[in-house]
Design an enzyme around this catalytic site. Structure first.
Site, PDB file in Angstrom:
ATOM      1  N   ASP A  13     -21.527 -20.899  60.974  1.00 45.68           N
ATOM      2  CA  ASP A  13     -21.040 -21.274  59.655  1.00 45.68           C
ATOM      3  C   ASP A  13     -19.692 -21.969  59.859  1.00 45.68           C
ATOM      4  O   ASP A  13     -18.683 -21.323  60.149  1.00 45.68           O
ATOM      5  CB  ASP A  13     -20.900 -19.993  58.809  1.00 45.68           C
ATOM      6  N   LYS A  24     -14.656 -28.319  50.948  1.00 52.07           N
ATOM      7  CA  LYS A  24     -13.504 -27.734  51.652  1.00 52.07           C
ATOM      8  C   LYS A  24     -12.902 -28.733  52.646  1.00 52.07           C
ATOM      9  O   LYS A  24     -11.841 -28.492  53.209  1.00 52.07           O
ATOM     10  CB  LYS A  24     -13.926 -26.459  52.396  1.00 52.07           C
ATOM     11  N   GLN A  81     -15.124 -23.266  57.265  1.00 46.81           N
ATOM     12  CA  GLN A  81     -13.660 -23.297  57.379  1.00 46.81           C
ATOM     13  C   GLN A  81     -13.196 -24.061  58.621  1.00 46.81           C
ATOM     14  O   GLN A  81     -12.000 -24.301  58.785  1.00 46.81           O
ATOM     15  CB  GLN A  81     -13.099 -21.864  57.436  1.00 46.81           C
ATOM     16  N   CYS A 111     -15.330 -13.104  48.796  1.00 46.19           N
ATOM     17  CA  CYS A 111     -16.772 -13.110  49.135  1.00 46.19           C
ATOM     18  C   CYS A 111     -16.990 -12.535  50.527  1.00 46.19           C
ATOM     19  O   CYS A 111     -17.807 -13.055  51.309  1.00 46.19           O
ATOM     20  CB  CYS A 111     -17.374 -14.508  49.045  1.00 46.19           C
ATOM     21  N   HIS A 130     -18.687 -14.384  55.471  1.00 43.28           N
ATOM     22  CA  HIS A 130     -18.738 -14.665  54.032  1.00 43.28           C
ATOM     23  C   HIS A 130     -20.105 -14.218  53.524  1.00 43.28           C
ATOM     24  O   HIS A 130     -21.087 -14.249  54.260  1.00 43.28           O
ATOM     25  CB  HIS A 130     -18.571 -16.179  53.856  1.00 43.28           C
TER      26      HIS A 130
HETATM   27  C1  LIG Z   1     -16.788 -19.106  55.854  1.00 47.37           C
HETATM   28  C2  LIG Z   1     -17.449 -19.524  54.568  1.00 47.37           C
HETATM   29  N1  LIG Z   1     -18.781 -19.598  54.502  1.00 47.37           N
HETATM   30  C3  LIG Z   1     -19.412 -19.960  53.386  1.00 47.37           C
HETATM   31  C4  LIG Z   1     -18.715 -20.309  52.245  1.00 47.37           C
HETATM   32  C5  LIG Z   1     -19.477 -20.725  51.017  1.00 47.37           C
HETATM   33  O1  LIG Z   1     -19.190 -22.086  50.713  1.00 47.37           O
HETATM   34  P1  LIG Z   1     -19.985 -22.835  49.568  1.00 47.37           P
HETATM   35  O2  LIG Z   1     -19.687 -22.073  48.304  1.00 47.37           O
HETATM   36  O3  LIG Z   1     -19.431 -24.211  49.546  1.00 47.37           O
HETATM   37  O4  LIG Z   1     -21.431 -22.791  49.911  1.00 47.37           O
HETATM   38  C6  LIG Z   1     -17.332 -20.224  52.248  1.00 47.37           C
HETATM   39  C7  LIG Z   1     -16.550 -20.483  51.014  1.00 47.37           C
HETATM   40  O5  LIG Z   1     -15.527 -19.878  50.781  1.00 47.37           O
HETATM   41  C8  LIG Z   1     -16.681 -19.834  53.445  1.00 47.37           C
HETATM   42  O6  LIG Z   1     -15.352 -19.754  53.509  1.00 47.37           O
END
Ligand SMILES: Cc1ncc(COP(=O)(O)O)c(C=O)c1O
Length: 414
Positions: free
Chosen positions: A205, A231, A208, A371, A127
């Site tokens: 990260d 999430k 998910q 993203c 992401h």
């Molecule tokens: C794998 C992953 N990392 C980071 C993010 C960013 O999340 P946040 O906007 O809550 O910081 C997302 C959001 O879609 C994601 O799916």
């Protein structure tokens, strides 16, 4: 070919989620965008309401009863969340979201530890929140930024990881636990083990992963593990960074002011103990309490049940999508290797048109680059359509998705 709903799609939690009782234009809501943000159970809404209604006060400052209750609820939330993921509460830091948690590491750790001759290793399936902070940090320090490739089946190669690590310059491996596009579940414990074996640190990260897998941080053993509350059935505005104490002790503060301070002199200051050293200003008190309620809800279900329910939904969705002509699915072919997300393309129909046509029957999916623009380039597309599941989805939601996709194909055919 007819595919019937599997009996393993066992949970029906819709009644716990007030928003799912909504009808729009007389039709039920089919929410298939949980990878973007999850819906919230009534218990989370009640925890937020109870905090504001009965206990609202600032934390870490007051001696009166309300303030002490707010303290206990906030620090209790931290303890609850840390215990759920099996990590010490003192090294569990609240941030606004996973993006801020990764930036905390990219500013505080990377800018003081990286230099020319070092490398940060990420992957093509990240992401943007796990790409751009490393672009900025490597540009600021003169370190290199390298990528693991995504294979045809949507997985990462551990052989390529070993080859990269063997170059001897990797200071940090920063990878997603579960891809928000492909659904790929990466073998993070093994990746961390290999990174450590080569003298590199590892950041995972978990945005998910925490909502859908049983995550045990004591087993994964990452130096930094970051995720986001909204999430995982929790409110927006709260994320979590779990990190190793010795690293956090050495790292300078990220943001300054408020709770992160011990003493302030005219020209310099000293820092609070962990975890508050990294929590500047007034914390997201209500959101942390709401997130603990979400974790209680997930724990009550049992993460093994959540996983097997979403696995069954994903397997069913993959099977049914494959019965439709002109549908290609991205990512690992088997639900065993993926979380509850299915990205797909329909021949001759732009993903945004697919999402728009599906929304006419209240089927909420996402169409975008999610993203993850480097991954889109790897897949050779600008965008995908993506259906993603939460524990509250049922087999009928998959049926509604398939019917709506078939209808969209008919609209375009005619
Ligand atoms: C794998 C992953 N990392 C980071 C993010 C960013 O999340 P946040 O906007 O809550 O910081 C997302 C959001 O879609 C994601 O799916």
């Amino acid at each position: 070919m007819t595919v019937s709903a599997p009996s393993t799609v066992a949970l029906d939690l819709r009644a716990d989620f007030p928003i799912l009782g909504r009808e729009i234009n007389g039709a039920r809501l089919v929410y298939l965008d949980s990878s973007s943000t999850s819906q919230k159970p009534a218990s989370v809404l009640a925890a937020l309401d109870d905090y504001y209604r009965n206990h609202n006060a600032n934390i870490h400052r007051g001696v009166y009863v309300l303030a002490q209750e707010a303290d206990a609820l906030f620090e209790g939330a931290r303890a609850r969340i840390a215990a759920f993921l099996r990590w010490p509460a003192a090294n569990t830091i609240f941030t606004r979201n996973v993006t801020e948690a990764i930036n905390l590491v990219a500013y505080s750790w990377a800018r003081t530890n990286l230099g020319p001759g070092d490398a940060v290793l990420i992957s093509e399936m990240e992401h943007h929140s796990n790409i751009v902070p490393w672009q900025l940090a490597t540009q600021a320090t003169g370190a290199a930024l390298r990528y693991l490739e995504v294979s045809e089946d949507g997985t990462l190669s551990l052989d390529q990881l070993d080859r990269e690590l063997a170059r001897g310059d990797v200071a940090l491996v920063a990878l997603t636990h579960v891809s928000n596009v492909l659904g790929t579940i990466n073998p993070v414990a093994e990746i961390v083990r290999r990174a450590h074996g080569a003298g590199a640190l590892a950041l995972i990260d978990g945005a998910q992963a925490v909502p859908q897998l049983a995550v045990d941080l004591s087993e994964i053993d990452a130096d930094f593990y970051a995720w986001t509350g909204h999430k995982a059935l929790g409110p927006t505005g709260v994320g979590v960074l779990h990190a190793r104490a010795e690293l956090l002790e050495q790292m300078p503060p990220f943001l300054a002011g408020g709770d992160m301070i011990a003493t302030v002199e005219a020209q310099h200051s000293t820092w609070n103990e962990l975890p508050w050293k990294f929590e500047a200003g007034t914390s997201m008190i209500a959101q942390a309490i709401g997130l603990a309620a979400a974790i209680d809800y997930l724990d009550g279900l049992g993460m093994a049940r959540v996983r097997s329910h979403e696995h069954a939904l994903t397997a069913y969705a993959l099977e049914r999508l494959r019965t439709l002509p002109g549908v290609s699915v991205f990512g690992p072919p088997s639900a065993d290797q993926r979380g509850g997300v299915v990205s797909f393309a329909l021949a001759g129909i732009h993903p945004h048109d697919v999402a728009e046509l599906l929304s006419r029957t209240n089927v909420c999916i996402r169409a975008s680059h999610h993203c993850a623009q480097p991954l889109m380039r790897r897949l050779g597309v600008n965008a995908t359509a993506r259906a993603s599941f939460g524990p509250y989805n049922v087999a009928a939601d998959v049926d509604a998705l398939i019917d709506a996709v078939a209808d969209a194909q008919e609209v375009f055919a005619g």
